[in-house]
Design a protein around this motif. Structure first.
Motif, PDB file in Angstrom:
ATOM      1  N   ILE A 175      13.063   2.540  -2.203  1.00 53.38           N
ATOM      2  CA  ILE A 175      12.915   3.920  -1.743  1.00 53.38           C
ATOM      3  C   ILE A 175      11.607   4.060  -0.979  1.00 53.38           C
ATOM      4  CG2 ILE A 175      12.592   6.306  -2.505  1.00 53.38           C
ATOM      5  CD1 ILE A 175      14.529   5.752  -4.754  1.00 53.38           C
ATOM      6  N   TYR A 176      11.673   4.728   0.168  1.00 52.85           N
ATOM      7  CA  TYR A 176      10.512   4.958   1.019  1.00 52.85           C
ATOM      8  C   TYR A 176      10.240   6.461   1.069  1.00 52.85           C
ATOM      9  CZ  TYR A 176      11.497   0.226   2.772  1.00 52.85           C
ATOM     10  OH  TYR A 176      11.728  -1.118   2.878  1.00 52.85           O
ATOM     11  N   THR A 177       8.985   6.819   0.969  1.00 52.42           N
ATOM     12  CA  THR A 177       8.603   8.223   1.099  1.00 52.42           C
ATOM     13  C   THR A 177       7.532   8.357   2.172  1.00 52.42           C
ATOM     14  OG1 THR A 177       6.835   8.091  -0.572  1.00 52.42           O
ATOM     15  CG2 THR A 177       9.057   8.637  -1.347  1.00 52.42           C
ATOM     16  N   VAL A 178       7.439   9.535   2.741  1.00 58.89           N
ATOM     17  CA  VAL A 178       6.395   9.840   3.709  1.00 58.89           C
ATOM     18  C   VAL A 178       5.805  11.195   3.346  1.00 58.89           C
ATOM     19  CG1 VAL A 178       8.007  10.894   5.352  1.00 58.89           C
ATOM     20  CG2 VAL A 178       5.816  10.019   6.162  1.00 58.89           C
ATOM     21  N   SER A 179       4.485  11.290   3.428  1.00 55.46           N
ATOM     22  CA  SER A 179       3.764  12.525   3.092  1.00 55.46           C
ATOM     23  C   SER A 179       2.942  12.953   4.296  1.00 55.46           C
ATOM     24  CB  SER A 179       2.859  12.311   1.876  1.00 55.46           C
ATOM     25  OG  SER A 179       3.604  11.842   0.771  1.00 55.46           O
ATOM     26  N   SER A 180       2.907  14.235   4.537  1.00 51.02           N
ATOM     27  CA  SER A 180       2.231  14.751   5.730  1.00 51.02           C
ATOM     28  C   SER A 180       0.845  15.293   5.448  1.00 51.02           C
ATOM     29  CB  SER A 180       3.082  15.858   6.368  1.00 51.02           C
ATOM     30  OG  SER A 180       3.326  16.901   5.437  1.00 51.02           O
ATOM     31  N   ASP A 181       0.474  15.508   4.201  1.00 50.74           N
ATOM     32  CA  ASP A 181      -0.817  16.130   3.895  1.00 50.74           C
ATOM     33  C   ASP A 181      -1.694  15.225   3.037  1.00 50.74           C
ATOM     34  OD1 ASP A 181       0.867  16.301   1.766  1.00 50.74           O
ATOM     35  OD2 ASP A 181       0.610  18.449   1.411  1.00 50.74           O
ATOM     36  N   THR A 182      -1.613  13.925   3.268  1.00 48.73           N
ATOM     37  CA  THR A 182      -2.511  12.978   2.612  1.00 48.73           C
ATOM     38  C   THR A 182      -3.228  12.163   3.679  1.00 48.73           C
ATOM     39  OG1 THR A 182      -0.739  11.331   2.435  1.00 48.73           O
ATOM     40  CG2 THR A 182      -1.070  12.786   0.551  1.00 48.73           C
ATOM     41  N   GLU A 183      -4.435  11.693   3.365  1.00 46.15           N
ATOM     42  CA  GLU A 183      -5.241  10.965   4.337  1.00 46.15           C
ATOM     43  C   GLU A 183      -4.925   9.480   4.352  1.00 46.15           C
ATOM     44  OE1 GLU A 183      -9.303  11.806   3.530  1.00 46.15           O
ATOM     45  OE2 GLU A 183      -9.150  13.933   4.054  1.00 46.15           O
ATOM     46  N   THR A 184      -4.508   8.924   3.234  1.00 48.20           N
ATOM     47  CA  THR A 184      -4.174   7.507   3.147  1.00 48.20           C
ATOM     48  C   THR A 184      -2.859   7.351   2.388  1.00 48.20           C
ATOM     49  OG1 THR A 184      -5.454   7.269   1.100  1.00 48.20           O
ATOM     50  CG2 THR A 184      -6.598   6.801   3.174  1.00 48.20           C
ATOM     51  N   GLY A 185      -2.235   6.201   2.582  1.00 52.07           N
ATOM     52  CA  GLY A 185      -0.986   5.941   1.872  1.00 52.07           C
ATOM     53  C   GLY A 185       0.110   6.925   2.199  1.00 52.07           C
ATOM     54  N   GLN A 186       0.175   7.362   3.479  1.00 55.90           N
ATOM     55  CA  GLN A 186       1.187   8.356   3.846  1.00 55.90           C
ATOM     56  C   GLN A 186       2.603   7.815   3.683  1.00 55.90           C
ATOM     57  OE1 GLN A 186      -1.397   7.397   5.716  1.00 55.90           O
ATOM     58  NE2 GLN A 186      -2.370   9.081   6.802  1.00 55.90           N
ATOM     59  N   ILE A 187       2.768   6.513   3.873  1.00 61.03           N
ATOM     60  CA  ILE A 187       4.081   5.884   3.699  1.00 61.03           C
ATOM     61  C   ILE A 187       4.035   5.013   2.452  1.00 61.03           C
ATOM     62  CG2 ILE A 187       5.810   4.370   4.726  1.00 61.03           C
ATOM     63  CD1 ILE A 187       4.729   5.118   7.461  1.00 61.03           C
ATOM     64  N   LYS A 188       5.039   5.154   1.619  1.00 59.61           N
ATOM     65  CA  LYS A 188       5.137   4.353   0.406  1.00 59.61           C
ATOM     66  C   LYS A 188       6.484   3.638   0.366  1.00 59.61           C
ATOM     67  CE  LYS A 188       2.019   6.794  -2.771  1.00 59.61           C
ATOM     68  NZ  LYS A 188       1.372   7.637  -1.767  1.00 59.61           N
ATOM     69  N   LYS A 189       6.439   2.406  -0.091  1.00 64.42           N
ATOM     70  CA  LYS A 189       7.642   1.599  -0.297  1.00 64.42           C
ATOM     71  C   LYS A 189       7.721   1.333  -1.798  1.00 64.42           C
ATOM     72  CE  LYS A 189       9.613  -2.851   1.158  1.00 64.42           C
ATOM     73  NZ  LYS A 189       9.349  -4.072   1.988  1.00 64.42           N
ATOM     74  N   LEU A 190       8.597   2.058  -2.484  1.00 63.34           N
ATOM     75  CA  LEU A 190       8.594   2.095  -3.937  1.00 63.34           C
ATOM     76  C   LEU A 190       9.691   1.204  -4.514  1.00 63.34           C
ATOM     77  CD1 LEU A 190       8.261   5.976  -4.258  1.00 63.34           C
ATOM     78  CD2 LEU A 190       6.406   4.318  -4.452  1.00 63.34           C
ATOM     79  N   ASN A 191       9.283   0.389  -5.495  1.00 72.80           N
ATOM     80  CA  ASN A 191      10.296  -0.374  -6.222  1.00 72.80           C
ATOM     81  C   ASN A 191      10.843   0.472  -7.364  1.00 72.80           C
ATOM     82  OD1 ASN A 191       8.304  -0.408  -8.164  1.00 72.80           O
ATOM     83  ND2 ASN A 191       7.770  -2.551  -7.861  1.00 72.80           N
ATOM     84  N   ILE A 192      11.667  -0.106  -8.217  1.00 75.96           N
ATOM     85  CA  ILE A 192      12.308   0.664  -9.273  1.00 75.96           C
ATOM     86  C   ILE A 192      11.306   1.190 -10.295  1.00 75.96           C
ATOM     87  CG2 ILE A 192      12.754  -1.328 -10.766  1.00 75.96           C
ATOM     88  CD1 ILE A 192      15.517  -0.044 -11.356  1.00 75.96           C
ATOM     89  N   ALA A 193      10.126   0.532 -10.367  1.00 74.96           N
ATOM     90  CA  ALA A 193       9.086   0.982 -11.292  1.00 74.96           C
ATOM     91  C   ALA A 193       8.181   2.046 -10.679  1.00 74.96           C
ATOM     92  CB  ALA A 193       8.250  -0.199 -11.767  1.00 74.96           C
ATOM     93  N   GLY A 194       8.410   2.391  -9.402  1.00 77.36           N
ATOM     94  CA  GLY A 194       7.587   3.405  -8.743  1.00 77.36           C
ATOM     95  C   GLY A 194       6.300   2.874  -8.169  1.00 77.36           C
ATOM     96  N   LEU A 195       6.144   1.541  -8.066  1.00 73.78           N
ATOM     97  CA  LEU A 195       4.923   0.943  -7.526  1.00 73.78           C
ATOM     98  C   LEU A 195       5.048   0.806  -6.017  1.00 73.78           C
ATOM     99  CD1 LEU A 195       4.314  -1.861 -10.191  1.00 73.78           C
ATOM    100  CD2 LEU A 195       3.306   0.426 -10.095  1.00 73.78           C
ATOM    101  N   ASP A 196       3.970   1.151  -5.325  1.00 80.30           N
ATOM    102  CA  ASP A 196       3.951   1.106  -3.871  1.00 80.30           C
ATOM    103  C   ASP A 196       3.761  -0.336  -3.400  1.00 80.30           C
ATOM    104  OD1 ASP A 196       3.800   1.641  -1.198  1.00 80.30           O
ATOM    105  OD2 ASP A 196       1.802   2.546  -1.260  1.00 80.30           O
ATOM    106  N   GLN A 197       4.731  -0.853  -2.651  1.00 76.06           N
ATOM    107  CA  GLN A 197       4.664  -2.229  -2.159  1.00 76.06           C
ATOM    108  C   GLN A 197       3.848  -2.363  -0.874  1.00 76.06           C
ATOM    109  OE1 GLN A 197       6.407  -4.685  -4.212  1.00 76.06           O
ATOM    110  NE2 GLN A 197       6.157  -2.795  -5.356  1.00 76.06           N
ATOM    111  N   LEU A 198       3.415  -1.247  -0.299  1.00 73.17           N
ATOM    112  CA  LEU A 198       2.619  -1.291   0.928  1.00 73.17           C
ATOM    113  C   LEU A 198       1.136  -1.077   0.673  1.00 73.17           C
ATOM    114  CD1 LEU A 198       4.870   0.784   3.383  1.00 73.17           C
ATOM    115  CD2 LEU A 198       4.784  -1.692   3.075  1.00 73.17           C
ATOM    116  N   ALA A 199       0.755  -0.800  -0.577  1.00 70.54           N
ATOM    117  CA  ALA A 199      -0.650  -0.523  -0.887  1.00 70.54           C
ATOM    118  C   ALA A 199      -1.491  -1.768  -0.633  1.00 70.54           C
ATOM    119  CB  ALA A 199      -0.787  -0.076  -2.339  1.00 70.54           C
ATOM    120  N   SER A 200      -2.538  -1.621   0.177  1.00 66.46           N
ATOM    121  CA  SER A 200      -3.482  -2.704   0.488  1.00 66.46           C
ATOM    122  C   SER A 200      -2.763  -3.941   1.002  1.00 66.46           C
ATOM    123  CB  SER A 200      -4.327  -3.058  -0.741  1.00 66.46           C
ATOM    124  OG  SER A 200      -5.056  -1.947  -1.189  1.00 66.46           O
ATOM    125  N   LYS A 201      -1.689  -3.727   1.773  1.00 62.17           N
ATOM    126  CA  LYS A 201      -0.929  -4.845   2.302  1.00 62.17           C
ATOM    127  C   LYS A 201      -0.976  -4.807   3.814  1.00 62.17           C
ATOM    128  CE  LYS A 201       3.313  -7.354   1.160  1.00 62.17           C
ATOM    129  NZ  LYS A 201       4.621  -7.283   0.471  1.00 62.17           N
TER     130      LYS A 201
END
Length: 713
Positions: free
Chosen positions: A259-285
């Motif tokens: 699952i991918y999410t996008v947020s418009s009112d955050t400064e970092t991590g606007q796009i997240k690639k979430l696994n089934i545990a809810g962990l962002d696979q794009l963080a610091s990648k």
């Protein structure tokens, strides 16, 4: 002339004419396809803008001609265009579903844009639907925002059930259930974006039971917040404006169920690639990600000249895993690969009065089909714009997909072609570097990674080159070490056996003063006292030490390895560095003397100047060796480098502290107070300089305007 000969000449002339005609037509076609009404660019790791060929070409506009049954004239149809559409979804058959929000309906189009049907759900009318999702079995899920519900239809459009606000003790009474976007995972669980819901995605099971929140954003916590938490009382803290995490703007899913999410009112991590545990696979990648820091998404072409902030509102994932996201405010389309590395971003003149194919006035939603084509919903023009991959875009996608699959040798050919077409396109350099590294060509890989500015790849290649060099020269190094040991032993033996000289060696005053710098390192309190009371310092020795420290600092800024100082790839102005160093040192000397004069210090101004010069001696001793050593170190030794680098300036700070204590005859507490007040005075000096510069500019502009007024009259 013979007839057969003239006939042969005529055939040759006809062939040449035909070839020229084909060439002209081909050039005309290439020129026609080469023009796009938008600019395609890339940003490297240093925020430098790189212009590239178009990644996508405009391929048409869909949904302009929609006809629906005329309720006033049964059996006839009337023109019924889209009205403020808000969402777009493309199913497995490449058919388009549009949430026609203004008309309270769902429009279903075939891949060519022809109308298939209109779903208006007359038995339970929709009210401002803003989100869509089509399951693999053909079921249609609609975020019926105005009715505060999600409805599920079968493939024929019949209502199966509706999901309203779940009745759960885990949901606060103040929580509002206003679904705007949604996805359904392979288990049948609904992940719903609620308007303004900072808690994350609302997760419901197939029966509509609340299962929790998923993929929430985090709040930023600054030093000011920490200070408030330590100092403020509970009442004062409660009066502060609550800091809430940003809400999720949209959500989508890929073929693997991530699952991918996008947020418009955050400064970092606007796009997240979430696994089934809810962990962002794009963080610091990503190639240019900073370890420990969240990646920033959303590109601004000329960020250094504008205060524009990206507002990301929707995203899609193509079959290769590339993530494409739209910026509704800046009207920019950004594309990243599956690891979050930027591939392209493009924008056009969205403020133009005329409408052009390829320029989206108000991007409302984005989707992609099985061919990798992009479809962007234009909320102002009420249509869908189609974009197909260009030759360059398809080449980059193919090469990057092979590289991400670990097929470096196969990706080298496409990357070479991409590099030939655009020598400044950084992903091509990184791809070629990885292919060279895989083949064992570490020197070439190191050069390519350096050109691309890819620190991790450069460090890995340097490690291999260093290892190979040690393996090839280990015997020579051991021989040099043994020979050096023998020479040192012989010199020591000779010194012990020779007769001592009776002559007294005399040294010049300058030499004695310079040697005092070494004595200060071992005995700082006594050493600084000797500068004042025993004439162990002078203007010549102080100037020499200051110039050496300045030179050492410039060498460090310009010569430290690219791994630890990526800025050397860009232009380093040694003049600017020198001016900053001299000004900072001078302001410290003046501030410290002024505070000492007020705070019953015993040192003279020249004592402060001499002591401040001698305090810079660690920079002279360590600067050049650290610069040389850094060029043989990799990221694996980064802790050693950062310790040595920080130790130099901590050492200088301690020497300045002991200088103040010794020369002004202070206690430890008085010394600390003096240093703090000196630093505060430096800050005041800096503030005054900025104010003076600002007022001078205002005065200059005023005088210039007066001059213009006088000359005109």
């Amino acid at each position: 002339m013979r007839p057969w000969f003239t006939h042969r000449i005529a055939l040759k002339l006809a062939a040449v004419a035909l070839a020229l005609a084909v060439s002209v037509v081909a050039q005309a076609q290439n020129k026609a396809w080469a023009y796009t009404p938008y600019h395609t660019t890339y940003k490297d790791g240093y925020e430098q803008l790189v212009w590239t060929q178009s990644a996508y070409n405009p391929a048409g506009a869909l949904g302009r001609e929609i006809y629906a049954d005329d309720p006033k004239k049964p059996g006839q149809q009337q023109f019924s265009p889209l009205k403020q559409p808000q969402d777009l979804f493309i199913d497995g058959k490449d058919e388009l579903y549009i949430a026609d929000t203004g008309n309270n309906r769902i429009v279903h189009l075939d891949p060519q844009g022809r109308l298939i049907r209109i779903l208006d759900l007359k038995q339970s009318p929709l009210n401002k639907p803003q989100g869509l999702f089509i399951a693999e079995n053909g079921d249609i899920y609609i975020a019926d925002t105005g009715n505060q519900r999600v409805v599920r239809l079968d493939r024929d459009g019949r209502l199966i059930r509706e999901f309203k606000r779940p009745d759960s003790k885990f949901l606060a009474e103040s929580f509002k259930f206003d679904p705007v976007k949604l996805v359904v995972d392979k288990r049948g669980f609904l992940c719903i974006t609620s308007l303004g819901g900072y808690q994350g995605l609302v997760q419901l099971d197939p029966d509509g039971q609340f299962q929790g929140f998923f993929g929430a954003n985090t709040t930023s916590f600054s030093l000011i917040d920490m200070f408030k938490r330590l100092v403020y009382t509970r009442e004062m803290y409660q009066r502060e404006i609550s800091k809430l995490p940003g809400s999720v703007a949209s959500v989508t899913a890929d073929r693997d169920g991530l699952i991918y999410t996008v947020s418009s009112d955050t400064e970092t991590g606007q796009i997240k690639k979430l696994n089934i545990a809810g962990l962002d696979q794009l963080a610091s990648k990503g190639e240019f990600a900073v370890p420990g820091e969240k990646t920033t998404f959303g590109e601004i072409a000329f960020a250094h000249y504008t205060d524009a902030v990206p507002v990301l509102t929707d995203l899609t994932v193509d079959p290769d895993g590339n993530i494409t996201v739209i910026d509704a405010k800046q009207k920019v389309v950004n594309q990243y690969d599956s690891n979050g590395n930027l591939l392209f971003f493009w924008w056009g003149d969205g403020e133009a009065v005329t409408t052009k194919l390829g320029v989206v006035k108000t991007p409302a939603a984005i989707a992609s089909n099985s061919k990798g084509e992009l479809f962007i919903l234009d909320g102002e023009n009420n249509l869908v714009q189609k974009f197909s991959l260009s030759e360059f875009g398809a080449l980059v996608h193919r090469a990057n997909h092979l590289m991400l699959e670990g097929k470096y040798a196969e990706s080298e050919g496409p990357w070479k072609e991409a590099n030939r077409l655009n020598a400044y396109y950084t992903p091509a350099l990184i791809g070629l570097g990885k292919a060279a590294y895989q083949k064992g060509e570490y020197e070439r890989a190191q050069a390519l990674f350096l050109e691309a500015g890819y620190v991790q790849g450069y460090s890995d290649a340097l490690w291999q080159n260093r290892l190979r060099w040690f393996q090839q020269n280990f015997g020579l190094l051991m021989n040099i070490a043994i020979a050096a040991s023998i020479v040192v032993f012989g010199i020591q033996r000779f010194r012990r056996t020779r007769r001592p000289r009776t002559a007294v060696r005399t040294e010049s005053l300058l030499a004695v003063q310079l040697k005092q710098a070494f004595y200060i390192l071992r005995h700082p309190i006594d050493g600084f006292a000797a500068l004042r009371h025993e004439n162990k310092a002078g203007w010549q020795s102080s100037l020499i030490l200051f110039v050496l420290a300045l030179a050492s600092y410039c060498i460090m800024r310009a010569g430290i390895s690219f791994i630890f100082n990526p800025g050397i790839i860009l232009e380093v102005s040694l003049l600017t560095v020198s001016i900053q160093f001299v000004v900072l040192w001078l302001v410290w000397a003046v501030s410290n003397y002024l505070i000492s004069a007020i705070y019953r210090g015993e040192g003279r101004f020249r004592d402060v100047v001499y002591g401040s010069c001698y305090s810079l001696f660690p920079l002279v001793l360590v600067g050049l060796p650290l610069t040389l050593i850094s060029n043989a170190m990799t990221l694996n030794e980064s802790a050693i480098y950062h310790f040595m680098y920080a130790a130099v300036f901590v050492w200088i700070g301690l020497l300045l502290f002991w200088k103040v204590q010794s020369m002004h005859n202070y206690s430890v507490g008085e010394t600390a107070a003096n240093v703090v007040m000196s630093l505060f005075t430096m800050s005041v000096f800096g503030l005054l300089v900025f104010i003076t510069i600002g007022l001078t500019k205002e005065l200059t502009d005023f005088c210039y305007s007066v001059f213009q007024e006088v000359t005109i009259r």
